[in-house]
Write a protein that holds these residues in place. Sequence first.
Motif, mmCIF file in Angstrom:
data_model
loop_
_atom_site.group_PDB
_atom_site.id
_atom_site.type_symbol
_atom_site.label_atom_id
_atom_site.label_comp_id
_atom_site.label_asym_id
_atom_site.label_seq_id
_atom_site.Cartn_x
_atom_site.Cartn_y
_atom_site.Cartn_z
ATOM 1 N N LEU A 234 9.030 10.753 5.212
ATOM 2 C CA LEU A 234 7.895 9.964 5.590
ATOM 3 C C LEU A 234 6.625 10.436 4.719
ATOM 4 O O LEU A 234 6.547 11.500 4.626
ATOM 5 N N ALA A 235 5.816 9.392 4.061
ATOM 6 C CA ALA A 235 4.844 9.811 3.316
ATOM 7 C C ALA A 235 3.634 9.144 3.988
ATOM 8 O O ALA A 235 3.676 7.953 4.336
ATOM 9 N N VAL A 236 2.343 9.776 4.218
ATOM 10 C CA VAL A 236 1.078 9.205 4.435
ATOM 11 C C VAL A 236 0.241 8.698 3.402
ATOM 12 O O VAL A 236 0.003 9.639 2.506
ATOM 13 N N VAL A 237 0.201 7.513 3.016
ATOM 14 C CA VAL A 237 -0.894 7.014 2.220
ATOM 15 C C VAL A 237 -2.126 6.214 2.453
ATOM 16 O O VAL A 237 -2.030 6.090 3.710
ATOM 17 N N VAL A 238 -2.811 6.164 1.528
ATOM 18 C CA VAL A 238 -4.050 5.595 1.971
ATOM 19 C C VAL A 238 -4.808 5.093 0.468
ATOM 20 O O VAL A 238 -4.487 5.445 -0.435
ATOM 21 N N GLN A 239 -5.417 3.737 0.690
ATOM 22 C CA GLN A 239 -5.984 3.220 -0.541
ATOM 23 C C GLN A 239 -7.411 3.397 -0.402
ATOM 24 O O GLN A 239 -8.129 3.129 0.820
ATOM 25 N N ASP A 240 -8.281 3.289 -1.678
ATOM 26 C CA ASP A 240 -9.703 3.356 -1.461
ATOM 27 C C ASP A 240 -10.052 1.724 -1.829
ATOM 28 O O ASP A 240 -9.262 0.764 -1.572
ATOM 29 N N CYS B 197 0.630 -1.114 -0.030
ATOM 30 C CA CYS B 197 0.150 0.010 -0.020
ATOM 31 C C CYS B 197 0.787 1.383 -0.020
ATOM 32 O O CYS B 197 1.357 1.692 0.965
ATOM 33 N N GLY B 198 1.142 1.954 -1.280
ATOM 34 C CA GLY B 198 1.703 3.205 -1.184
ATOM 35 C C GLY B 198 3.369 2.976 -1.363
ATOM 36 O O GLY B 198 3.943 4.083 -1.421
ATOM 37 N N SER B 199 3.868 1.727 -1.170
ATOM 38 C CA SER B 199 5.455 1.747 -1.287
ATOM 39 C C SER B 199 5.904 1.910 -2.632
ATOM 40 O O SER B 199 7.118 2.169 -2.944
ATOM 41 N N THR B 200 5.004 1.695 -3.792
ATOM 42 C CA THR B 200 5.243 1.906 -5.164
ATOM 43 C C THR B 200 5.862 3.193 -5.389
ATOM 44 O O THR B 200 5.106 3.925 -4.984
ATOM 45 N N GLU B 201 6.788 3.259 -6.078
ATOM 46 C CA GLU B 201 7.253 4.680 -6.894
ATOM 47 C C GLU B 201 8.153 4.204 -7.808
ATOM 48 O O GLU B 201 8.847 3.549 -8.052
ATOM 49 N N PRO B 202 8.043 5.243 -8.719
ATOM 50 C CA PRO B 202 8.746 5.159 -10.151
ATOM 51 C C PRO B 202 10.347 5.521 -9.685
ATOM 52 O O PRO B 202 10.707 6.067 -8.762
ATOM 53 N N VAL B 203 11.388 5.037 -10.448
ATOM 54 C CA VAL B 203 12.661 5.028 -10.299
ATOM 55 C C VAL B 203 13.503 5.711 -11.274
ATOM 56 O O VAL B 203 13.187 5.596 -12.459
ATOM 57 N N GLU B 204 14.647 6.382 -10.817
ATOM 58 C CA GLU B 204 15.528 7.013 -11.920
ATOM 59 C C GLU B 204 16.896 6.099 -11.894
ATOM 60 O O GLU B 204 17.236 5.555 -11.106
ATOM 61 N N SER B 205 17.444 5.829 -13.291
ATOM 62 C CA SER B 205 18.783 5.263 -13.225
ATOM 63 C C SER B 205 19.413 6.023 -14.163
ATOM 64 O O SER B 205 19.291 6.989 -14.513
ATOM 65 N N GLU B 206 20.678 5.298 -14.775
ATOM 66 C CA GLU B 206 21.627 5.975 -15.532
ATOM 67 C C GLU B 206 20.899 6.216 -16.993
ATOM 68 O O GLU B 206 21.091 6.863 -17.686
ATOM 69 N N THR B 207 19.935 5.514 -17.211
ATOM 70 C CA THR B 207 19.369 5.184 -18.365
ATOM 71 C C THR B 207 17.899 5.643 -18.468
ATOM 72 O O THR B 207 17.446 5.788 -19.646
ATOM 73 N N ALA C 93 -3.340 -3.607 5.518
ATOM 74 C CA ALA C 93 -3.960 -2.064 5.467
ATOM 75 C C ALA C 93 -5.425 -2.488 4.819
ATOM 76 O O ALA C 93 -5.800 -3.228 3.960
ATOM 77 N N LYS C 94 -6.414 -1.711 5.328
ATOM 78 C CA LYS C 94 -7.635 -1.546 4.909
ATOM 79 C C LYS C 94 -7.937 -0.372 4.317
ATOM 80 O O LYS C 94 -7.447 0.551 4.220
ATOM 81 N N PRO C 95 -9.088 -0.331 3.300
ATOM 82 C CA PRO C 95 -9.423 0.778 2.627
ATOM 83 C C PRO C 95 -9.739 1.952 3.468
ATOM 84 O O PRO C 95 -10.256 1.873 4.715
ATOM 85 N N TYR C 96 -9.083 3.104 3.160
ATOM 86 C CA TYR C 96 -9.299 4.291 3.955
ATOM 87 C C TYR C 96 -8.610 4.382 5.447
ATOM 88 O O TYR C 96 -8.785 5.227 6.270
ATOM 89 N N GLU C 97 -7.824 3.342 5.473
ATOM 90 C CA GLU C 97 -6.802 3.328 6.859
ATOM 91 C C GLU C 97 -5.675 3.813 6.370
ATOM 92 O O GLU C 97 -4.915 3.242 5.604
ATOM 93 N N THR C 98 -4.971 4.722 7.003
ATOM 94 C CA THR C 98 -3.611 5.498 6.446
ATOM 95 C C THR C 98 -2.449 4.590 7.007
ATOM 96 O O THR C 98 -2.562 3.989 7.973
ATOM 97 N N ARG C 99 -1.511 4.852 6.188
ATOM 98 C CA ARG C 99 -0.473 4.197 6.435
ATOM 99 C C ARG C 99 0.991 5.006 6.133
ATOM 100 O O ARG C 99 1.035 5.632 5.157
ATOM 101 N N THR C 100 2.044 4.808 6.928
ATOM 102 C CA THR C 100 3.037 5.652 6.687
ATOM 103 C C THR C 100 4.205 4.874 5.811
ATOM 104 O O THR C 100 4.422 3.726 6.332
ATOM 105 N N VAL C 101 4.894 5.337 4.988
ATOM 106 C CA VAL C 101 5.585 4.798 4.065
ATOM 107 C C VAL C 101 6.979 5.680 4.260
ATOM 108 O O VAL C 101 6.945 6.950 3.883
ATOM 109 N N ARG C 102 8.279 5.069 4.257
ATOM 110 C CA ARG C 102 9.380 5.768 4.230
ATOM 111 C C ARG C 102 9.609 6.016 2.753
ATOM 112 O O ARG C 102 9.953 5.137 1.918
ATOM 113 N N ARG C 103 9.925 7.317 2.339
ATOM 114 C CA ARG C 103 10.184 7.721 1.078
ATOM 115 C C ARG C 103 10.748 9.207 1.366
ATOM 116 O O ARG C 103 10.277 9.875 1.846
ATOM 117 N N ASP C 104 11.416 9.568 -0.062
ATOM 118 C CA ASP C 104 11.913 11.082 -0.150
ATOM 119 C C ASP C 104 11.528 11.590 -1.280
ATOM 120 O O ASP C 104 11.942 12.638 -1.842
#
Length: 240
Positions: free
Chosen positions: A223-229, A20-30, A141-152
């Motif tokens: 830290l990012a606070v995320v939620v799913q529907d 839940c919310g851990s996904t993010e796009p990433v940059e590399s050299e290419t 995680a349940k719908p509409y239940e917030t979760r804290t994820v480590r990210r910058d």
Amino acid sequence: MNKPSSLSVFLSLVLAAVGCGSTEPVESETTGPALEALRGSRYCEILLGDADLGAGSVTIDVYNTQGLNECPEAAWVAVDEAEVKAETRADVVVMNGPRHWMIDSFEGSKVLDPEVRTLGGIEMRKTGTLTLALAEASGKAKPYETRTVRRDTTWGYDAGKTVHELVDPEGAIYDMQSYSVQEVQQDEASLAKLGETLTLPDGWAFRTRVIGEKLEVEAVDGLAVVVQDDFGNTYQRSQQ
């Protein structure tokens, strides 16, 4: 040595919650945000979990198709989880996706390992590794239940674009970062009427709007606070 089947079920719940919310796009050299039209692009993930019962922790490796392919449907449905589990020797394998980005750009995210690995016939890269205490990660995680994820990472939404938002009873705003087609078929056009089909808790609201200037949604102190529907669409709290 194989773990008990009950542990595999438990880890499946853990990984689903972590997804839940851990996904993010990433940059590399290419690859980077300037080279990709992120909004609407499709991706999938495979999460590999390994438990250390002695340490009371679980290590989760996240593999993502971002920047390599758009997770072809025929290939995705053909993935054999048992084969992936045997090949990787993971305690549990969880499929996350397909999903589509609703952001236009991002900053602050780097690929963990640029080496391309084929899992279930699909090319992926490791975009993250998490180590969590089993007790910490035990709640799904349940719908509409917030979760804290480590990210910058900072999400960018371009001026003139549409954003879809949840508003909680305290007035906090959560902007959609990605939508899922894992539970129900959706597309970008159908999201405008999403509020008519969601089962919103008391005090919550869904809205769609066109923004007049660029919107940036940032993590605070890493830290990012995320939620799913109801449908697994993921949102991050904004500092609007």
